[in-house]
Write an enzyme that holds these catalytic residues in place. Structure first.
Site, PDB file in Angstrom:
ATOM      1  N   ALA A 125       9.378  -2.118  18.245  1.00  0.00           N
ATOM      2  CA  ALA A 125       8.257  -2.441  17.431  1.00  0.00           C
ATOM      3  C   ALA A 125       7.770  -3.791  17.828  1.00  0.00           C
ATOM      4  O   ALA A 125       6.517  -4.177  17.665  1.00  0.00           O
ATOM      5  CB  ALA A 125       8.529  -2.248  15.911  1.00  0.00           C
ATOM      6  N   GLY A 142      12.422  -3.764  14.645  1.00  0.00           N
ATOM      7  CA  GLY A 142      13.516  -3.682  15.677  1.00  0.00           C
ATOM      8  C   GLY A 142      12.555  -4.161  16.939  1.00  0.00           C
ATOM      9  O   GLY A 142      11.246  -4.371  16.999  1.00  0.00           O
ATOM     10  N   ASN A 149       5.551   8.294   1.326  1.00  0.00           N
ATOM     11  CA  ASN A 149       4.234   8.074   1.122  1.00  0.00           C
ATOM     12  C   ASN A 149       3.426   9.367   2.111  1.00  0.00           C
ATOM     13  O   ASN A 149       2.535   9.936   1.683  1.00  0.00           O
ATOM     14  CB  ASN A 149       3.694   6.953   1.656  1.00  0.00           C
ATOM     15  CG  ASN A 149       4.299   5.838   0.876  1.00  0.00           C
ATOM     16  OD1 ASN A 149       4.249   5.746  -0.681  1.00  0.00           O
ATOM     17  ND2 ASN A 149       5.000   4.924   1.371  1.00  0.00           N
ATOM     18  N   ASP A 158       0.854  -1.203   0.004  1.00  0.00           N
ATOM     19  CA  ASP A 158       0.058   0.208  -0.070  1.00  0.00           C
ATOM     20  C   ASP A 158       0.995   1.224  -0.038  1.00  0.00           C
ATOM     21  O   ASP A 158       1.241   1.621   0.819  1.00  0.00           O
ATOM     22  CB  ASP A 158      -0.844  -0.116   1.380  1.00  0.00           C
ATOM     23  CG  ASP A 158      -1.710   1.308   1.371  1.00  0.00           C
ATOM     24  OD1 ASP A 158      -2.025   1.977   0.182  1.00  0.00           O
ATOM     25  OD2 ASP A 158      -2.547   1.490   2.349  1.00  0.00           O
ATOM     26  N   HIS A 159       1.145   1.902  -1.179  1.00  0.00           N
ATOM     27  CA  HIS A 159       1.934   2.935  -1.300  1.00  0.00           C
ATOM     28  C   HIS A 159       1.128   3.897  -2.181  1.00  0.00           C
ATOM     29  O   HIS A 159       0.442   3.737  -3.205  1.00  0.00           O
ATOM     30  CB  HIS A 159       3.342   2.716  -1.953  1.00  0.00           C
ATOM     31  CG  HIS A 159       4.298   1.893  -1.168  1.00  0.00           C
ATOM     32  ND1 HIS A 159       5.411   2.543  -0.803  1.00  0.00           N
ATOM     33  CD2 HIS A 159       4.189   0.766  -0.473  1.00  0.00           C
ATOM     34  CE1 HIS A 159       6.072   1.957  -0.063  1.00  0.00           C
ATOM     35  NE2 HIS A 159       5.492   0.717   0.278  1.00  0.00           N
ATOM     36  N   GLY A 216       5.079   3.371   8.679  1.00  0.00           N
ATOM     37  CA  GLY A 216       4.997   4.165   7.607  1.00  0.00           C
ATOM     38  C   GLY A 216       6.312   4.598   6.988  1.00  0.00           C
ATOM     39  O   GLY A 216       7.449   4.787   7.895  1.00  0.00           O
ATOM     40  N   GLU A 217       6.578   5.324   5.847  1.00  0.00           N
ATOM     41  CA  GLU A 217       7.639   6.076   5.281  1.00  0.00           C
ATOM     42  C   GLU A 217       7.177   7.357   4.969  1.00  0.00           C
ATOM     43  O   GLU A 217       6.030   7.733   4.437  1.00  0.00           O
ATOM     44  CB  GLU A 217       8.087   5.220   4.213  1.00  0.00           C
ATOM     45  CG  GLU A 217       8.472   3.796   4.344  1.00  0.00           C
ATOM     46  CD  GLU A 217       7.183   2.946   4.068  1.00  0.00           C
ATOM     47  OE1 GLU A 217       6.329   3.432   3.625  1.00  0.00           O
ATOM     48  OE2 GLU A 217       7.237   1.836   4.619  1.00  0.00           O
TER      49      GLU A 217
END
Length: 318
Positions: A176, A173, A109, A37-38, A105-106
């Site tokens: 998370a 990590g 986006n 999903d991007h 997320g990133e």
């Protein structure tokens, strides 16, 4: 026994092709689907970034496979109430075969809505609040919420499934993985890391599913496969936090010039040797993952599905 699924790449393929690949995956013997999903692809070379929720609706009518997002970010670009509505609708369309995969997320986006990108610790706080809010909405009850990060006023989902869709959380990590153990129905990780699986289970995830994903590049010639993997997914091999912090595909392309073909081939099973692919997927099973999803890099999709159907999936299950 582990379940093996196919990972649909929204960054590389147009919507109709993704639906076609979903059908091919089912015919080849894959047992489940993921879809990315991007809003943007990682690299302009990849060339696509369709609206995943529309594609899931089409897939729900084209196959009988379970499908999940890997992953959706319900933090900035899309309010968690809208993600909850989309997820509930997908769960209804699939007859309960939908899983909502979420993550922090990133910037690639999310910056399209807000140029401020919260630090990782704040994004995990936002995700925890978002997951709790979505779970309330999945009940179909009227929800008003005044939280640290989100507001909702007298909202109710009228289209809800009989059972709420499971929520799986992605993590890279220990922090998370620990959060996922507390708030999620499952854990998603894109590397075969037994320590992260343990952290998830120790934090409350015992008995819940752990899912992993990887990329492969089948071709009849290994060198061609390696070149394709480098051209389309060099960005996957950037170290550190670059994948969370860069806003534009062109910047990923600039940094990707530092990635070599050998660096890609160390992590991506390439070429026509089935044992190379089997070893890569088995690493996840050996690390404690119940579900392993693989995506084929590049245009040779039909050859990939034939190869996995005949040479790889039978070895994994045998």
């Amino acid at each position: 026994m582990a379940r093996f699924g196919y990972f649909l790449s929204s960054e590389e393929h147009a919507p109709g092709e993704l639906v076609r690949q979903a059908r091919l995956a089912e015919q080849a013997g894959f047992e489940a689907l993921w879809i990315s999903d991007h809003f943007h692809p990682w690299l302009d070379e990849q060339g696509q970034a369709s609206f995943a929720w529309s594609v899931i609706g089409a897939i729900s009518q084209a196959t009988s496979l379970p499908v999940g997002t890997a992953v959706t970010c319900p933090l900035v670009r899309t309010h968690p109430a809208i993600v909850a509505q989309a997820a509930a609708t997908c769960a209804v369309l699939t007859g309960g075969r939908f899983t909502l995969g979420v993550g922090t997320g990133e910037f690639l986006n999310e910056h399209i809505i807000d140029s401020r990108w919260p630090p990782a610790a704040e994004r995990m706080e936002m995700l925890e609040e978002a997951v709790a809010l979505m779970r309330r909405l999945f009940t179909g009850e009227l929800v008003t919420h005044r939280g640290e990060h989100y507001r909702l006023d007298t909202a109710r989902l009228y289209t809800v499934p009989d059972e709420p869709p499971p929520i799986h959380m992605s993590g890279f990590g220990t922090k998370a993985a620990t959060l996922a153990g507390r708030i999620a129905d499952g854990f998603i990780c894109m590397m075969p890391d037994a320590d992260l699986v343990k952290a998830f289970r120790d934090a409350g995830g015992a008995g819940r599913r752990v899912q992993g994903g990887l990329k492969a590049c089948w071709a009849s010639d290994e060198e061609r496969a390696r070149r394709t993997a480098l051209r389309l997914w060099a960005s996957d091999h950037l170290p550190g936090e670059a994948n969370q912090l860069l806003p534009q595909p062109r910047q990923f392309r600039q940094l990707s010039q530092l990635v070599t073909e050998d660096m890609v081939a160390e992590k991506v099973p390439c070429g026509p040797d089935p044992e190379v692919h089997v070893r890569a997927l088995r690493a996840y099973v050996d690390a404690g993952y119940e579900d392993v999803f693989v995506t084929q890099i590049g245009p040779e999709q039909d050859g990939f599905f034939d190869f996995y159907s005949r040479e790889v999936l039978p070895r994994l299950r045998g």
